[in-house]
Design a protein around this motif. Structure first.
Motif, PDB file in Angstrom:
ATOM      1  N   SER A  18       0.756  -1.252   0.102  1.00 49.93           N
ATOM      2  CA  SER A  18       0.066  -0.129   0.120  1.00 49.93           C
ATOM      3  C   SER A  18       0.839   1.077   0.019  1.00 49.93           C
ATOM      4  O   SER A  18       1.987   1.225   0.155  1.00 49.93           O
ATOM      5  N   SER A  19       0.141   2.304   0.026  1.00 50.15           N
ATOM      6  CA  SER A  19       0.677   3.704  -0.259  1.00 50.15           C
ATOM      7  C   SER A  19       1.500   3.942   1.270  1.00 50.15           C
ATOM      8  O   SER A  19       2.450   4.536   1.170  1.00 50.15           O
ATOM      9  N   SER A  20       0.533   3.466   2.311  1.00 51.02           N
ATOM     10  CA  SER A  20       1.166   3.748   3.653  1.00 51.02           C
ATOM     11  C   SER A  20       2.650   2.872   3.891  1.00 51.02           C
ATOM     12  O   SER A  20       3.352   3.441   4.509  1.00 51.02           O
ATOM     13  N   SER A  21       2.610   1.794   3.266  1.00 45.26           N
ATOM     14  CA  SER A  21       3.844   0.945   3.507  1.00 45.26           C
ATOM     15  C   SER A  21       5.019   1.576   2.816  1.00 45.26           C
ATOM     16  O   SER A  21       6.188   1.559   3.361  1.00 45.26           O
ATOM     17  N   ARG A  22       4.753   1.802   1.468  1.00 46.23           N
ATOM     18  CA  ARG A  22       5.731   2.493   0.747  1.00 46.23           C
ATOM     19  C   ARG A  22       6.320   4.011   1.438  1.00 46.23           C
ATOM     20  O   ARG A  22       7.275   4.125   1.274  1.00 46.23           O
ATOM     21  N   ALA A  23       5.018   4.532   2.010  1.00 44.73           N
ATOM     22  CA  ALA A  23       5.512   5.965   2.602  1.00 44.73           C
ATOM     23  C   ALA A  23       6.323   5.758   3.931  1.00 44.73           C
ATOM     24  O   ALA A  23       7.574   6.238   3.881  1.00 44.73           O
ATOM     25  N   ARG A  24       6.259   4.735   4.396  1.00 44.94           N
ATOM     26  CA  ARG A  24       6.952   4.330   5.706  1.00 44.94           C
ATOM     27  C   ARG A  24       8.335   3.843   5.311  1.00 44.94           C
ATOM     28  O   ARG A  24       9.371   4.365   5.867  1.00 44.94           O
ATOM     29  N   GLY A  25       8.546   3.157   4.164  1.00 41.34           N
ATOM     30  CA  GLY A  25       9.636   2.665   3.674  1.00 41.34           C
ATOM     31  C   GLY A  25      10.565   3.929   2.948  1.00 41.34           C
ATOM     32  O   GLY A  25      11.833   3.857   3.478  1.00 41.34           O
ATOM     33  N   SER A  26      10.013   4.848   2.320  1.00 40.81           N
ATOM     34  CA  SER A  26      10.886   5.999   1.810  1.00 40.81           C
ATOM     35  C   SER A  26      11.123   6.809   3.146  1.00 40.81           C
ATOM     36  O   SER A  26      12.301   7.236   3.028  1.00 40.81           O
ATOM     37  N   LEU A  27      10.305   7.142   4.268  1.00 41.83           N
ATOM     38  CA  LEU A  27      10.813   7.903   5.183  1.00 41.83           C
ATOM     39  C   LEU A  27      11.747   7.245   5.782  1.00 41.83           C
ATOM     40  O   LEU A  27      12.930   7.878   6.457  1.00 41.83           O
ATOM     41  N   THR A  28      11.858   6.102   6.167  1.00 40.01           N
ATOM     42  CA  THR A  28      12.861   5.222   6.905  1.00 40.01           C
ATOM     43  C   THR A  28      13.980   5.307   5.977  1.00 40.01           C
ATOM     44  O   THR A  28      15.330   5.294   6.962  1.00 40.01           O
ATOM     45  N   THR A  29      13.954   5.115   4.883  1.00 39.77           N
ATOM     46  CA  THR A  29      15.368   5.259   4.152  1.00 39.77           C
ATOM     47  C   THR A  29      15.965   6.427   4.140  1.00 39.77           C
ATOM     48  O   THR A  29      17.057   6.469   4.210  1.00 39.77           O
ATOM     49  N   ALA A  30      15.029   7.445   4.086  1.00 42.31           N
ATOM     50  CA  ALA A  30      15.695   8.979   4.228  1.00 42.31           C
ATOM     51  C   ALA A  30      16.208   9.103   5.581  1.00 42.31           C
ATOM     52  O   ALA A  30      17.420   9.745   5.596  1.00 42.31           O
ATOM     53  N   CYS A  31      15.799   8.723   6.773  1.00 43.29           N
ATOM     54  CA  CYS A  31      16.246   8.848   7.868  1.00 43.29           C
ATOM     55  C   CYS A  31      17.637   8.046   8.083  1.00 43.29           C
ATOM     56  O   CYS A  31      18.506   8.359   8.614  1.00 43.29           O
ATOM     57  N   VAL A  32      17.669   6.780   7.569  1.00 45.27           N
ATOM     58  CA  VAL A  32      18.889   5.942   7.916  1.00 45.27           C
ATOM     59  C   VAL A  32      19.967   6.327   7.063  1.00 45.27           C
ATOM     60  O   VAL A  32      21.105   6.160   7.495  1.00 45.27           O
ATOM     61  N   GLU A  33      19.878   6.668   5.650  1.00 45.09           N
ATOM     62  CA  GLU A  33      20.819   6.805   4.742  1.00 45.09           C
ATOM     63  C   GLU A  33      21.357   8.378   4.929  1.00 45.09           C
ATOM     64  O   GLU A  33      22.119   8.854   4.145  1.00 45.09           O
ATOM     65  N   THR A  34      20.563   9.217   5.565  1.00 40.65           N
ATOM     66  CA  THR A  34      20.940  10.583   5.555  1.00 40.65           C
ATOM     67  C   THR A  34      22.461  10.985   5.822  1.00 40.65           C
ATOM     68  O   THR A  34      22.897  11.759   5.337  1.00 40.65           O
ATOM     69  N   ALA A  35      23.025  10.306   6.838  1.00 40.31           N
ATOM     70  CA  ALA A  35      24.159  10.433   7.208  1.00 40.31           C
ATOM     71  C   ALA A  35      25.154  10.291   6.112  1.00 40.31           C
ATOM     72  O   ALA A  35      26.373  10.947   6.180  1.00 40.31           O
TER      73      ALA A  35
END
Length: 256
Positions: A18-35
């Motif tokens: 769903s869009s919600s799971s993709r949204a969580r995945g995108s936001l998690t990726t942004a947070c984890v990889e930002t460093a």
């Protein structure tokens, strides 16, 4: 002709991600990889924007669906939405915890996190009470403090697993995860005992319950004070946590 995959979806009642799971995945990726990518890097901003857009689409879908998985009426219940400041503050602090650790160091960040978490229930002990309690003044600041504390403390402690010898990294990470889950279960059980197991505990029972997390968070701050960012390996070599220089702290987001 429908594909076997689409037929299987209809027959089982399941849907693709769903869009919600993709949204969580995108936001998690942004947070984890930002460093690694950088806070203003196109990849970071792209995943962040994608997560926000997909999240908005998920909300729109839930609002118009006749039988949504998550009923929007749930969020119109004040008792349910009143806990929102805790996860929101945790999310915000976790996103910038790498910079905070680099500025303060691992030990100071862990101590600050433990004390902030302890300050949350202490706030309620000192200010909450009475039938005329004002949520924004007496309760919400405690939730924010607890969220900030968790956002500072947990990434540092999990990053500390990187100090283990290579052969023990997986075991150490597993023990930390097991301790976190087990501690949560034991904490809930202890609160049930302290508050008497009542469905709607009185103010005195709640006060006793607030003392428990305040004390345990204070012990967590003490544990943070004992955090060592350098260890001696079996061959006598001194090493630091992954990604740490002798002048700067570990970035917990990068390695957690």
């Amino acid at each position: 002709m429908p594909s076997p995959h689409s037929s299987a979806i209809r027959s089982t009642g399941r849907s693709p991600p769903s869009s919600s799971s993709r949204a969580r995945g995108s936001l998690t990726t942004a947070c984890v990889e930002t460093a690694d990518w950088g806070y203003g890097a196109p990849a970071t901003l792209g995943f962040l924007v994608a997560g926000l857009v997909l999240g908005a689409l998920a909300v729109a879908h839930v609002r118009r669906h006749p039988d949504p998985v998550v009923d929007p009426a749930l969020f119109r219940t004040r008792a349910f939405t009143a806990v929102a400041p805790w996860p929101l503050s945790l999310l915000v602090v976790s996103m910038v915890s790498g910079r905070i650790v680099r500025a303060l160091g691992e030990r100071t960040t862990a101590i600050t996190g433990g004390l902030c978490f302890a300050a949350g229930p202490m706030w309620w002990l000192l200010l909450a009470g009475g039938d005329s309690a004002h949520y924004a003044v007496e309760f919400m600041p405690g939730l924010v403090l607890a969220g900030v504390g968790a956002g500072l403390y947990q990434p540092v402690m999990f990053a500390a697993a990187g100090l283990l010898p290579a052969r023990q990294l997986s075991l150490g990470s597993g023990v930390l995860m097991m301790s976190r889950q087990g501690g949560s279960a034991l904490g809930v059980a202890a609160l049930v005992v302290i508050t008497g197991g009542a469905a709607r505990p009185g103010l005195d029972a709640l006060r006793a319950g607030w003392v428990f997390p305040a004390v345990t968070a204070a012990f967590a701050a003490v544990a943070g004070a004992a955090l060592c960012t350098r260890v001696r390996t079996g061959d006598g070599e001194t090493r630091t946590a992954p990604g740490e220089s002798r002048e700067s702290g570990t970035d917990p987001i990068r390695h957690h």
